[in-house]
Structure formats: C-alpha cells, structure tokens
Design a protein around this motif. Structure first.
Motif, PDB file in Angstrom:
ATOM      1  N   VAL A 256     -10.823   4.334 -17.361  1.00  0.00           N
ATOM      2  CA  VAL A 256     -10.234   4.830 -16.104  1.00  0.00           C
ATOM      3  C   VAL A 256     -10.087   3.681 -15.112  1.00  0.00           C
ATOM      4  O   VAL A 256      -9.047   3.545 -14.450  1.00  0.00           O
ATOM      5  CB  VAL A 256     -11.091   5.971 -15.510  1.00  0.00           C
ATOM      6  N   MET A 257     -11.098   2.828 -15.009  1.00  0.00           N
ATOM      7  CA  MET A 257     -11.020   1.707 -14.066  1.00  0.00           C
ATOM      8  C   MET A 257      -9.932   0.719 -14.491  1.00  0.00           C
ATOM      9  O   MET A 257      -9.186   0.216 -13.640  1.00  0.00           O
ATOM     10  CB  MET A 257     -12.375   1.011 -13.941  1.00  0.00           C
ATOM     11  N   ALA A 258      -9.800   0.450 -15.794  1.00  0.00           N
ATOM     12  CA  ALA A 258      -8.781  -0.482 -16.279  1.00  0.00           C
ATOM     13  C   ALA A 258      -7.374   0.051 -16.002  1.00  0.00           C
ATOM     14  O   ALA A 258      -6.505  -0.686 -15.506  1.00  0.00           O
ATOM     15  CB  ALA A 258      -8.973  -0.740 -17.774  1.00  0.00           C
ATOM     16  N   VAL A 259      -7.138   1.310 -16.296  1.00  0.00           N
ATOM     17  CA  VAL A 259      -5.825   1.903 -16.028  1.00  0.00           C
ATOM     18  C   VAL A 259      -5.550   1.905 -14.525  1.00  0.00           C
ATOM     19  O   VAL A 259      -4.420   1.636 -14.089  1.00  0.00           O
ATOM     20  CB  VAL A 259      -5.745   3.334 -16.618  1.00  0.00           C
ATOM     21  N   SER A 260      -6.562   2.166 -13.723  1.00  0.00           N
ATOM     22  CA  SER A 260      -6.398   2.163 -12.267  1.00  0.00           C
ATOM     23  C   SER A 260      -6.012   0.785 -11.748  1.00  0.00           C
ATOM     24  O   SER A 260      -5.167   0.666 -10.856  1.00  0.00           O
ATOM     25  CB  SER A 260      -7.681   2.642 -11.587  1.00  0.00           C
TER      26      SER A 260
ATOM     27  N   LEU B 250      -6.448   3.191  -6.446  1.00  0.00           N
ATOM     28  CA  LEU B 250      -7.718   2.941  -5.775  1.00  0.00           C
ATOM     29  C   LEU B 250      -8.666   4.125  -5.926  1.00  0.00           C
ATOM     30  O   LEU B 250      -9.853   3.953  -6.220  1.00  0.00           O
ATOM     31  CB  LEU B 250      -7.481   2.636  -4.294  1.00  0.00           C
ATOM     32  N   VAL B 251      -8.137   5.330  -5.756  1.00  0.00           N
ATOM     33  CA  VAL B 251      -8.961   6.536  -5.947  1.00  0.00           C
ATOM     34  C   VAL B 251      -9.460   6.603  -7.386  1.00  0.00           C
ATOM     35  O   VAL B 251     -10.634   6.875  -7.639  1.00  0.00           O
ATOM     36  CB  VAL B 251      -8.169   7.812  -5.568  1.00  0.00           C
ATOM     37  N   GLY B 252      -8.587   6.324  -8.347  1.00  0.00           N
ATOM     38  CA  GLY B 252      -8.981   6.326  -9.752  1.00  0.00           C
ATOM     39  C   GLY B 252     -10.052   5.288 -10.051  1.00  0.00           C
ATOM     40  O   GLY B 252     -11.008   5.552 -10.784  1.00  0.00           O
TER      41      GLY B 252
ATOM     42  N   ALA C  24      -1.993  -2.882  -9.544  1.00  0.00           N
ATOM     43  CA  ALA C  24      -1.230  -4.129  -9.685  1.00  0.00           C
ATOM     44  C   ALA C  24       0.269  -3.859  -9.741  1.00  0.00           C
ATOM     45  O   ALA C  24       1.061  -4.556  -9.087  1.00  0.00           O
ATOM     46  CB  ALA C  24      -1.687  -4.879 -10.929  1.00  0.00           C
ATOM     47  N   MET C  25       0.667  -2.850 -10.503  1.00  0.00           N
ATOM     48  CA  MET C  25       2.097  -2.536 -10.608  1.00  0.00           C
ATOM     49  C   MET C  25       2.647  -2.037  -9.277  1.00  0.00           C
ATOM     50  O   MET C  25       3.750  -2.418  -8.875  1.00  0.00           O
ATOM     51  CB  MET C  25       2.327  -1.499 -11.712  1.00  0.00           C
ATOM     52  N   GLY C  26       1.893  -1.202  -8.592  1.00  0.00           N
ATOM     53  CA  GLY C  26       2.343  -0.691  -7.298  1.00  0.00           C
ATOM     54  C   GLY C  26       2.453  -1.790  -6.263  1.00  0.00           C
ATOM     55  O   GLY C  26       3.395  -1.820  -5.469  1.00  0.00           O
ATOM     56  N   ALA C  27       1.499  -2.718  -6.270  1.00  0.00           N
ATOM     57  CA  ALA C  27       1.516  -3.813  -5.294  1.00  0.00           C
ATOM     58  C   ALA C  27       2.617  -4.819  -5.617  1.00  0.00           C
ATOM     59  O   ALA C  27       3.299  -5.314  -4.715  1.00  0.00           O
ATOM     60  CB  ALA C  27       0.152  -4.498  -5.271  1.00  0.00           C
ATOM     61  N   LYS C  28       2.792  -5.114  -6.896  1.00  0.00           N
ATOM     62  CA  LYS C  28       3.776  -6.117  -7.303  1.00  0.00           C
ATOM     63  C   LYS C  28       5.207  -5.617  -7.112  1.00  0.00           C
ATOM     64  O   LYS C  28       6.039  -6.307  -6.546  1.00  0.00           O
ATOM     65  CB  LYS C  28       3.558  -6.487  -8.764  1.00  0.00           C
TER      66      LYS C  28
ATOM     67  N   PHE D 161       0.860  -1.182   0.000  1.00  0.00           N
ATOM     68  CA  PHE D 161       0.000   0.000   0.000  1.00  0.00           C
ATOM     69  C   PHE D 161       0.892   1.226   0.000  1.00  0.00           C
ATOM     70  O   PHE D 161       1.332   1.706   1.022  1.00  0.00           O
ATOM     71  CB  PHE D 161      -0.947   0.023   1.199  1.00  0.00           C
ATOM     72  N   ASN D 162       1.182   1.692  -1.213  1.00  0.00           N
ATOM     73  CA  ASN D 162       2.008   2.880  -1.370  1.00  0.00           C
ATOM     74  C   ASN D 162       1.186   3.917  -2.121  1.00  0.00           C
ATOM     75  O   ASN D 162       0.000   3.725  -2.361  1.00  0.00           O
ATOM     76  CB  ASN D 162       3.309   2.531  -2.103  1.00  0.00           C
ATOM     77  N   SER D 163       1.805   5.011  -2.466  1.00  0.00           N
ATOM     78  CA  SER D 163       1.037   6.076  -3.111  1.00  0.00           C
ATOM     79  C   SER D 163       0.510   5.656  -4.477  1.00  0.00           C
ATOM     80  O   SER D 163      -0.515   6.159  -4.919  1.00  0.00           O
ATOM     81  CB  SER D 163       1.862   7.353  -3.216  1.00  0.00           C
ATOM     82  N   ASP D 164       1.183   4.716  -5.160  1.00  0.00           N
ATOM     83  CA  ASP D 164       0.671   4.233  -6.441  1.00  0.00           C
ATOM     84  C   ASP D 164      -0.634   3.449  -6.255  1.00  0.00           C
ATOM     85  O   ASP D 164      -1.595   3.640  -6.988  1.00  0.00           O
ATOM     86  CB  ASP D 164       1.700   3.348  -7.140  1.00  0.00           C
ATOM     87  N   THR D 165      -0.650   2.555  -5.270  1.00  0.00           N
ATOM     88  CA  THR D 165      -1.872   1.788  -5.052  1.00  0.00           C
ATOM     89  C   THR D 165      -2.995   2.685  -4.535  1.00  0.00           C
ATOM     90  O   THR D 165      -4.154   2.487  -4.874  1.00  0.00           O
ATOM     91  CB  THR D 165      -1.637   0.596  -4.093  1.00  0.00           C
TER      92      THR D 165
END
Length: 160
Positions: A61-65, A22-24, A70-74, A14-18
């Motif tokens: 927007v949901m797909a990009v989010s 999530l907001v997106g 996924a990238m932030g978590a991985k 859970f970083n700023s990317d995730t």
C-alpha cells in the motif's frame, strides 16, 4: 465525449491524486506500525507468523501510494477530481464507509463470516444488485475469504 472522465491538468502539485496518495501512505504506515507489534516468528514448517501478511500488504500500500504521489506531482494531472463527485456518489461513499465500520464492530461481537456477510450484502444492495444474487454473492465472498485467509494464508479471522 464526456470531459469529466478525462484527466485534468492542474497548476499545483498538490492535487487530489497526491492527496489520495498521501492518505494511502499514512494508512499503510499506520498498518505497518500495528503489524510490527504482532508475533512474526516463522514456524519450523515454513508457515509465516501472523505479522507476515499485514506487513506485506502495508508495504505494498505504501509503495503504490508513493507511485500515485509521484505521478500526481510530476504530471500535475488529476484522475480523481473531488469536485466531480455527485451528491449521490458522495452519499454512496459515506454509506460504504459506514458499512465498513459496522463490519469492524460486528467482527468484535460475532464471527468474521457473519460480519463480512452483513457488510457485503449491504454493499451489494447499495450498488443495486438484486437481493437474492446479493445474498448469494455476500455468502460466497464471506466464506471464500474466510477459507483463503484461515486455511491458505494462516491468518486467524475468528476472533470471537
């Protein structure tokens, strides 16, 4: 080399990317729910209904989010570090959001082009474009987006 511009490893998924993802995703989901309530029938000439464009954008927007989450978590890497935002940039972000709210309020009171012009001019001036080029840019942007949405995409923007 400036280390502030390079991605940083984090120990948490859970970083700023995730968080941003999530907001997106939630914004896209809200937009999808609102769009589904719009008329969606397609005219006999193939022109999509009013809901087609916002539904498509909300799904995008949901797909990009989801990809950002996924990238932030991985990777456990953050490319958007909230702690690196300077006071000046934070203020610029808040003013940008305020200009967007002003745009939404004005759009309910005046024509889209006028509301868009005010927001675009405010943003251009905020981000240090000289007044004359800022006014020209705001005018061209406002008229161009109006024409593209109303004539090409058949989305009604003049709600007044």
């Amino acid at each position: 080399m400036n280390n502030r511009l390079e991605p940083k490893k984090t120990n948490s998924i859970f970083n700023s990317d995730t968080a941003l993802g999530l907001v997106g995703f939630l914004l896209g989901l809200w937009w999808l729910v609102m769009s589904i309530q719009m008329p969606s029938s397609t005219a006999t000439d193939g022109t999509p209904g009013a809901a087609a464009f916002p539904i498509g954008i909300s799904i995008l927007v949901m797909a990009v989010s989801v990809v950002i989450i996924a990238m932030g978590a991985k990777n456990k890497v953050t490319y958007f570090d909230l702690k690196s935002i300077t006071k000046e940039n934070g203020l610029a972000i808040l003013i940008s959001l305020a200009l967007f709210v002003v745009f939404l309020v004005l759009w309910n009171l005046v024509h889209y082009i006028a509301a868009s012009f005010v927001m675009s001019l405010g943003l251009a001036l905020l981000y240090k474009i000289k007044p004359v080029p800022a006014a020209i840019l705001a005018g061209v942007y406002s008229v161009a987006t109006y024409v593209i949405f109303t004539q090409v995409l058949k989305v009604m923007l003049n709600m007044v």
